[in-house]
Scaffold this motif. Structure first.
Motif, PDB file in Angstrom:
ATOM      1  N   ALA A   9      90.838  41.805  64.841  1.00 34.56           N
ATOM      2  CA  ALA A   9      89.951  41.578  63.692  1.00 34.56           C
ATOM      3  C   ALA A   9      89.135  42.829  63.414  1.00 34.56           C
ATOM      4  O   ALA A   9      88.775  43.559  64.337  1.00 34.56           O
ATOM      5  CB  ALA A   9      89.023  40.389  63.957  1.00 34.56           C
ATOM      6  N   GLN A  10      88.857  43.039  62.144  1.00 35.94           N
ATOM      7  CA  GLN A  10      88.002  44.153  61.735  1.00 35.94           C
ATOM      8  C   GLN A  10      87.433  43.820  60.370  1.00 35.94           C
ATOM      9  O   GLN A  10      88.100  43.204  59.553  1.00 35.94           O
ATOM     10  CB  GLN A  10      88.812  45.451  61.662  1.00 35.94           C
ATOM     11  N   GLY A  11      86.226  44.244  60.140  1.00 34.63           N
ATOM     12  CA  GLY A  11      85.620  44.061  58.831  1.00 34.63           C
ATOM     13  C   GLY A  11      84.215  43.536  58.923  1.00 34.63           C
ATOM     14  O   GLY A  11      83.799  43.011  59.960  1.00 34.63           O
ATOM     15  N   PRO A  12      83.472  43.692  57.848  1.00 38.22           N
ATOM     16  CA  PRO A  12      82.069  43.279  57.854  1.00 38.22           C
ATOM     17  C   PRO A  12      81.914  41.768  57.784  1.00 38.22           C
ATOM     18  O   PRO A  12      82.813  41.049  57.356  1.00 38.22           O
ATOM     19  CB  PRO A  12      81.514  43.931  56.588  1.00 38.22           C
ATOM     20  N   GLY A  13      80.757  41.324  58.203  1.00 38.59           N
ATOM     21  CA  GLY A  13      80.392  39.924  58.094  1.00 38.59           C
ATOM     22  C   GLY A  13      79.278  39.771  57.073  1.00 38.59           C
ATOM     23  O   GLY A  13      78.717  40.752  56.584  1.00 38.59           O
ATOM     24  N   THR A  14      78.970  38.534  56.750  1.00 40.16           N
ATOM     25  CA  THR A  14      77.870  38.216  55.839  1.00 40.16           C
ATOM     26  C   THR A  14      76.897  37.315  56.575  1.00 40.16           C
ATOM     27  O   THR A  14      77.306  36.335  57.201  1.00 40.16           O
ATOM     28  CB  THR A  14      78.393  37.501  54.576  1.00 40.16           C
ATOM     29  N   LEU A  15      75.605  37.665  56.502  1.00 36.96           N
ATOM     30  CA  LEU A  15      74.575  36.894  57.182  1.00 36.96           C
ATOM     31  C   LEU A  15      73.866  35.985  56.191  1.00 36.96           C
ATOM     32  O   LEU A  15      73.410  36.446  55.139  1.00 36.96           O
ATOM     33  CB  LEU A  15      73.557  37.827  57.846  1.00 36.96           C
ATOM     34  N   TYR A  16      73.781  34.712  56.535  1.00 36.76           N
ATOM     35  CA  TYR A  16      73.059  33.711  55.749  1.00 36.76           C
ATOM     36  C   TYR A  16      71.960  33.134  56.628  1.00 36.76           C
ATOM     37  O   TYR A  16      72.092  33.082  57.848  1.00 36.76           O
ATOM     38  CB  TYR A  16      73.983  32.565  55.327  1.00 36.76           C
ATOM     39  N   THR A  17      70.891  32.661  56.009  1.00 34.48           N
ATOM     40  CA  THR A  17      69.855  31.926  56.738  1.00 34.48           C
ATOM     41  C   THR A  17      69.498  30.673  55.954  1.00 34.48           C
ATOM     42  O   THR A  17      69.703  30.591  54.739  1.00 34.48           O
ATOM     43  CB  THR A  17      68.581  32.768  56.961  1.00 34.48           C
ATOM     44  N   GLY A  18      68.955  29.711  56.672  1.00 39.59           N
ATOM     45  CA  GLY A  18      68.467  28.476  56.068  1.00 39.59           C
ATOM     46  C   GLY A  18      67.305  27.972  56.889  1.00 39.59           C
ATOM     47  O   GLY A  18      67.032  28.472  57.978  1.00 39.59           O
ATOM     48  N   VAL A  19      66.630  26.983  56.384  1.00 33.99           N
ATOM     49  CA  VAL A  19      65.545  26.397  57.158  1.00 33.99           C
ATOM     50  C   VAL A  19      66.149  25.687  58.368  1.00 33.99           C
ATOM     51  O   VAL A  19      67.315  25.281  58.360  1.00 33.99           O
ATOM     52  CB  VAL A  19      64.678  25.414  56.321  1.00 33.99           C
ATOM     53  N   PHE A  20      65.377  25.558  59.431  1.00 36.26           N
ATOM     54  CA  PHE A  20      65.849  24.845  60.611  1.00 36.26           C
ATOM     55  C   PHE A  20      66.229  23.431  60.198  1.00 36.26           C
ATOM     56  O   PHE A  20      65.450  22.735  59.553  1.00 36.26           O
ATOM     57  CB  PHE A  20      64.748  24.834  61.675  1.00 36.26           C
ATOM     58  N   GLY A  21      67.452  23.033  60.523  1.00 38.74           N
ATOM     59  CA  GLY A  21      67.935  21.710  60.155  1.00 38.74           C
ATOM     60  C   GLY A  21      68.757  21.681  58.872  1.00 38.74           C
ATOM     61  O   GLY A  21      69.205  20.616  58.462  1.00 38.74           O
ATOM     62  N   THR A  22      68.962  22.841  58.226  1.00 38.89           N
ATOM     63  CA  THR A  22      69.803  22.878  57.029  1.00 38.89           C
ATOM     64  C   THR A  22      71.172  22.309  57.361  1.00 38.89           C
ATOM     65  O   THR A  22      71.726  22.592  58.425  1.00 38.89           O
ATOM     66  CB  THR A  22      69.960  24.337  56.516  1.00 38.89           C
ATOM     67  N   ALA A  23      71.713  21.513  56.464  1.00 43.61           N
ATOM     68  CA  ALA A  23      73.035  20.912  56.681  1.00 43.61           C
ATOM     69  C   ALA A  23      74.074  22.006  56.870  1.00 43.61           C
ATOM     70  O   ALA A  23      74.143  22.960  56.091  1.00 43.61           O
ATOM     71  CB  ALA A  23      73.406  20.024  55.502  1.00 43.61           C
ATOM     72  N   GLU A  24      74.865  21.864  57.917  1.00 46.63           N
ATOM     73  CA  GLU A  24      75.914  22.838  58.201  1.00 46.63           C
ATOM     74  C   GLU A  24      77.148  22.526  57.382  1.00 46.63           C
ATOM     75  O   GLU A  24      77.493  21.360  57.194  1.00 46.63           O
ATOM     76  CB  GLU A  24      76.256  22.807  59.688  1.00 46.63           C
ATOM     77  N   PRO A  25      77.827  23.567  56.903  1.00 52.84           N
ATOM     78  CA  PRO A  25      79.077  23.326  56.181  1.00 52.84           C
ATOM     79  C   PRO A  25      80.072  22.616  57.101  1.00 52.84           C
ATOM     80  O   PRO A  25      80.094  22.854  58.316  1.00 52.84           O
ATOM     81  CB  PRO A  25      79.568  24.729  55.823  1.00 52.84           C
ATOM     82  N   ALA A  26      80.890  21.766  56.535  1.00 51.27           N
ATOM     83  CA  ALA A  26      81.894  21.041  57.311  1.00 51.27           C
ATOM     84  C   ALA A  26      82.888  22.017  57.935  1.00 51.27           C
ATOM     85  O   ALA A  26      83.133  23.099  57.390  1.00 51.27           O
ATOM     86  CB  ALA A  26      82.636  20.052  56.413  1.00 51.27           C
ATOM     87  N   ASP A  27      83.455  21.637  59.064  1.00 51.52           N
ATOM     88  CA  ASP A  27      84.471  22.483  59.697  1.00 51.52           C
ATOM     89  C   ASP A  27      85.603  22.803  58.727  1.00 51.52           C
ATOM     90  O   ASP A  27      86.118  23.918  58.715  1.00 51.52           O
ATOM     91  CB  ASP A  27      85.049  21.790  60.937  1.00 51.52           C
ATOM     92  N   SER A  28      85.973  21.837  57.911  1.00 44.22           N
ATOM     93  CA  SER A  28      87.064  22.041  56.949  1.00 44.22           C
ATOM     94  C   SER A  28      86.694  23.019  55.840  1.00 44.22           C
ATOM     95  O   SER A  28      87.560  23.471  55.094  1.00 44.22           O
ATOM     96  CB  SER A  28      87.489  20.701  56.337  1.00 44.22           C
ATOM     97  N   ALA A  29      85.409  23.380  55.720  1.00 46.64           N
ATOM     98  CA  ALA A  29      84.955  24.309  54.687  1.00 46.64           C
ATOM     99  C   ALA A  29      84.691  25.707  55.236  1.00 46.64           C
ATOM    100  O   ALA A  29      83.971  26.492  54.629  1.00 46.64           O
ATOM    101  CB  ALA A  29      83.689  23.767  54.025  1.00 46.64           C
ATOM    102  N   VAL A  30      85.304  26.042  56.377  1.00 52.79           N
ATOM    103  CA  VAL A  30      85.047  27.336  57.016  1.00 52.79           C
ATOM    104  C   VAL A  30      85.454  28.505  56.121  1.00 52.79           C
ATOM    105  O   VAL A  30      84.922  29.599  56.243  1.00 52.79           O
ATOM    106  CB  VAL A  30      85.730  27.422  58.403  1.00 52.79           C
ATOM    107  N   ASN A  31      86.347  28.285  55.186  1.00 54.69           N
ATOM    108  CA  ASN A  31      86.792  29.375  54.307  1.00 54.69           C
ATOM    109  C   ASN A  31      86.063  29.394  52.968  1.00 54.69           C
ATOM    110  O   ASN A  31      86.479  30.084  52.050  1.00 54.69           O
ATOM    111  CB  ASN A  31      88.302  29.297  54.085  1.00 54.69           C
TER     112      ASN A  31
END
Length: 187
Positions: A9-31
């Motif tokens: 693997a190679q390439g940049p990542g993207t950093l996101y933040t949310g308030v503590f307890g923000t709903a996590e994206p579903a596993d099926s929405a990883v893309n």
């Protein structure tokens, strides 16, 4: 030894933040981009986004043998570290673990928190979208974090200004791990 080149693997990542307890994206929405679900994209970074896990083990010993009979995990630290390249007041407030932002006609301000040391800190959640095996997405969610690095920005004639952050993950509960990693796989 054979090498599975699709696991590189190679390439940049993207950093996101949310308030503590923000709903996590579903596993099926990883893309998919998590910004629509309450997560804020923190913009450009410099030097990559680094995941650091430090594990501390206590060694077991007995008088009768010279070899270590085993070890027990006694501490684990999980951190997400980067330099925020977009030196906005919002990113500065993020690095300060809070503050009050305001704006008016032609200006913005940031006032730091002035709470006592006994006040609960302003925990947030962080989410890293990066590349994993098979050129698919890898998502790392740290559920309860604080920036533990010094808040500093150098304003120099010949160098870009950054806001360094080191988000340390903290215990959430017996049933919720402090961090979670998802990989997108071929369907």
């Amino acid at each position: 030894m054979s090498v599975t080149v699709t696991n590189l693997a190679q390439g940049p990542g993207t950093l996101y933040t949310g308030v503590f307890g923000t709903a996590e994206p579903a596993d099926s929405a990883v893309n998919t981009t998590p910004a629509a679900s309450g997560w804020t994209d923190r913009g450009g970074t410099d030097g990559g986004i680094k995941l650091v896990m430090t594990q501390t083990f206590s060694e077991l010993k007995v008088d009768q043998i010279v070899d270590s009979p085993g070890r027990r995990l006694v501490k684990r630290d999980f951190n997400i570290q980067t330099n925020l390249a977009e030196v906005t007041l919002e990113n500065l407030a993020l690095a300060m673990n809070g503050g009050t932002a305001a704006s008016g006609s032609g200006f913005k301000t940031l006032t730091p928190q002035t709470a006592s040391s006994a006040t609960q800190p302003n925990y947030i959640a962080s989410l890293l979208d990066a590349w994993g095996p098979n050129q698919k997405r890898r998502r790392v969610i740290a559920r309860k974090v604080l920036n533990i690095s010094n808040v500093e920005s150098a304003y120099q004639k010949d160098a870009q200004t950054f806001i360094p952050v080191d988000f340390a993950a903290h215990y959430v509960s017996e049933s919720v791990a402090p961090f979670y990693i998802q990989d997108e796989v071929a369907a």
